[in-house]
Enzyme design. Structure first.
Site, PDB file in Angstrom:
ATOM      1  N   HIS A   1       0.872  -1.165   0.000  1.00  9.47           N
ATOM      2  CA  HIS A   1       0.000   0.000   0.000  1.00  9.47           C
ATOM      3  C   HIS A   1       0.914   1.221   0.000  1.00  9.47           C
ATOM      4  O   HIS A   1       1.925   1.248   0.708  1.00  9.47           O
ATOM      5  CB  HIS A   1      -0.889   0.028   1.238  1.00  9.47           C
ATOM      6  CG  HIS A   1      -1.541   1.364   1.479  1.00  9.47           C
ATOM      7  ND1 HIS A   1      -2.710   1.741   0.869  1.00  9.47           N
ATOM      8  CD2 HIS A   1      -1.176   2.407   2.270  1.00  9.47           C
ATOM      9  CE1 HIS A   1      -3.043   2.961   1.261  1.00  9.47           C
ATOM     10  NE2 HIS A   1      -2.125   3.384   2.114  1.00  9.47           N
TER      11      HIS A   1
ATOM     12  N   CYS B   1      -4.980   1.782  -4.169  1.00  8.18           N
ATOM     13  CA  CYS B   1      -4.181   2.885  -3.650  1.00  8.18           C
ATOM     14  C   CYS B   1      -2.976   3.181  -4.534  1.00  8.18           C
ATOM     15  O   CYS B   1      -2.573   4.341  -4.697  1.00  8.18           O
ATOM     16  CB  CYS B   1      -3.718   2.558  -2.230  1.00  8.18           C
ATOM     17  SG  CYS B   1      -2.818   0.981  -2.120  1.00  8.18           S
TER      18      CYS B   1
END
Length: 588
Positions: free
Chosen positions: A34, A102
């Site tokens: 992420h 993301c």
């Protein structure tokens, strides 16, 4: 003045990927990455929409790595305006762990701020993961997490070699950490972004996410659009309907296409357009196995649907033979062979009337005079008006078939087929041969088949043709009648409703008997007409099959009328083997 741009990198698996990836996937994966962008003293990331926190203060905790992405010469106000624009595209309901996540967002931001991109090992992780047997097996589970309409347990489809409970728990933890904007998520709780059904269209806003989509899906339909394009707004509802009907969310069995929308004014979408040579909107590009197969410009809804069906047909052929390249066969026209010559109608009428006058005694309910009046005052005038040789195709109106005329004509035909010998009704058959080229006449005959079969001309003509072909002694006298009936049956295939009638259980047997016997007839003209009829039947069925295949409604191994098809093919093969005289017959 410039400002530094940092990339914060987190491991959503909290080290589990590094420990278990070799065991589960056969490949070492050091983390489920992420990322977030840190610039102007704030950390920006995508999960439940676009979120902003103080650096290192998000629910992900401290980053595993901090990467220097260079500097930006843009000011904070410009970046904030960019984020406001991106909020309309990076919404919670569009989030997908593999397709739009993301890292898609941070790649867009880095591109906007510095012109660069995030590291390849991060943006290519979904493709690497899906290339493993374990990743491919878990793909349906991941998709289900982002496509179910209400909260509920995530289905586990992990491979037998791995623990289903472990895989499901790992996925749930990764997905929860990826999207949650709070520090804890209750076990088994539904993810916020999955409470409503996500649209079946994947946004692509940068080359990395788009190329990942191409690599992870067999068939991809890309819609290049822009906010200022009126034709784009016109065709967008059709694109959305196709995504729902033929996309991955609804098609089942992995046979759908991935539909992606690329707005040229969003993120780095312009780079995608430049890479694929898109200079105008709307443009649709169709991809098979990562390669461009075709392109369509403009807002043609019918062409778009056709291209999508063709792509799915190429990607998921229902039978191995359909994937073979056969350009010569595909180039063959499936339009029916029609006998459209307009005879001298007065001559035809006089011939038929002479046969009526010669018939004595007359035993039918309708008098000879009544039959002649119907043909003289109703039928021939209609045919002359409908098929006039000097009529302009653009300015002259088409003569319509009067229902009263057709009803009385059908009744008269029923009478004449009962009282006249077979060699005396071929002029009447020739009138119908011409008439069935009119769609209204075809519709009338199709309707008549269900309401007054005993008065149906085609049923009557076919029955008499069968009898004539079975009577060897009448072969010479019935040649003209059989030839005309074959041409009538061939012409009937210009009407879909009549074609269905000929191929129905009630008439198919009779038509087949006439066609098979005529293929072996001693007269070359009869054989040619029979070959034309056989071609029309085959072409009609082929069109139907192609449409079923393209729509996905023809199942593997499905076959219609198998015994009938074998009979027809056998007759054609025998006829071809015997054909020595007429090259035209063999050509059909």
């Amino acid at each position: 003045m410039t400002s530094p741009v940092k990339l914060y990198v987190y491991d959503l698996s909290n080290g589990l990927a590094k420990q278990l990836s070799q065991q589960l996937t056969g490949r070492q994966i050091d983390g489920i990455w992420h990322t977030s962008v840190v610039v102007f003293g704030k950390e920006v990331f995508y999960g439940q929409g676009i979120n902003i926190t103080a650096p290192g203060r998000s629910h992900h905790g401290s980053p595993l790595q901090v990467l220097d992405m260079g500097e930006t010469s843009l000011d904070e106000g410009t970046f904030n305006e960019y984020l406001d624009e991106m909020r309309d595209h990076y919404t919670a309901d569009k989030y997908h762990l593999l397709e739009f996540n993301c890292n898609s967002f941070t790649n867009d931001c880095i591109g906007f701020l510095t012109g660069g991109s995030i590291p390849g090992y991060i943006k290519d992780l979904p493709t690497d993961f899906l290339s493993t047997p374990f990743g491919a097996a878990l793909r349906p589970t991941i998709d289900a997490m982002y496509r179910r309409p209400t909260p509920g347990p995530i289905p586990s489809q992990a491979p037998a070699a791995a623990s289903p409970d472990l895989a499901s728990s790992l996925l749930q933890a990764v997905a929860a950490r990826a999207q949650s904007d709070i520090s804890t998520v209750s076990p088994g709780a539904g993810l916020g972004a999955t409470q409503t059904l996500a649209a079946p269209i994947h946004p692509s806003t940068n080359p990395a996410s788009f190329n990942s989509l191409l690599k992870s899906h067999r068939a991809v339909v890309a819609f290049f659009t822009s906010a200022t394009c009126p034709p784009c707004r016109m065709i967008e509802p059709t694109f959305e309907r196709l995504a729902e009907e033929k996309g991955l969310t609804s098609s089942g069995h992995g046979r759908g296409a991935a539909f992606t929308k690329i707005d040229l004014g969003v993120g780095m979408s312009g780079s995608i357009a430049q890479e694929w040579g898109v200079r105008a909107t709307p443009t649709f590009i169709f991809y098979l196995d990562g390669k461009k197969t075709s392109e369509m410009k403009g807002a043609d809804t019918n062409e778009l649907r056709t291209q999508v069906d063709l792509l799915l047909f190429q990607a998921f052929p229902p039978h191995p033979h359909t994937s073979i390249s056969t350009p010569a066969i595909k180039a063959i026209s499936l339009d029916p062979i029609l006998f459209t010559q307009v005879p001298p109608l007065d001559t035809v009428l006089n011939k038929q009337n002479s046969f009526i006058d010669a018939c004595t005694p007359w035993s039918a309910g309708e008098s000879q005079a009544q039959a002649k009046v119907v043909l003289t005052s109703k039928v021939v005038p209609f045919l002359k008006a409908r098929f006039a040789a000097n009529k302009s195709a653009t300015t002259d109106p088409v003569a319509k078939a009067n229902s009263a005329t057709l009803v009385s004509w059908a009744q008269t035909t029923s009478t004449l087929t009962q009282v006249l010998p077979v060699e005396s009704i071929f002029p009447l058959v020739d009138m119908w041969r011409l008439a069935v080229l009119d769609q209204d006449v075809g519709q009338f005959l199709a309707t008549l088949a269900s309401s007054a079969k005993e008065q149906h001309p085609i049923f009557a003509f076919t029955a008499k043709a069968q009898a004539a072909l079975n009577d060897g002694s009448a072969a010479a006298k019935s040649r003209g009648y059989i030839l005309t009936v074959l041409r009538l049956l061939a012409n009937a295939f210009c009407s879909k409703s009549l074609a269905l009638l000929l191929l129905s259980d009630g008439l198919r047997g009779g038509m087949t008997s006439v066609a098979v016997a005529s293929l072996l007839h001693q007269d070359a003209s009869v054989r040619t007409a029979a070959a034309s009829l056989a071609f029309n039947a085959a072409a009609y069925l082929q069109k139907e099959r192609v449409q079923k295949v393209q729509s996905g409604s023809l199942l593997d191994g499905e076959s219609e009328n198998e015994d009938w098809e074998v009979e027809m093919v056998s007759a054609i093969v025998e006829a071809l083997d015997r054909e020595k005289e007429n090259e035209e017959v063999g050509m059909w």
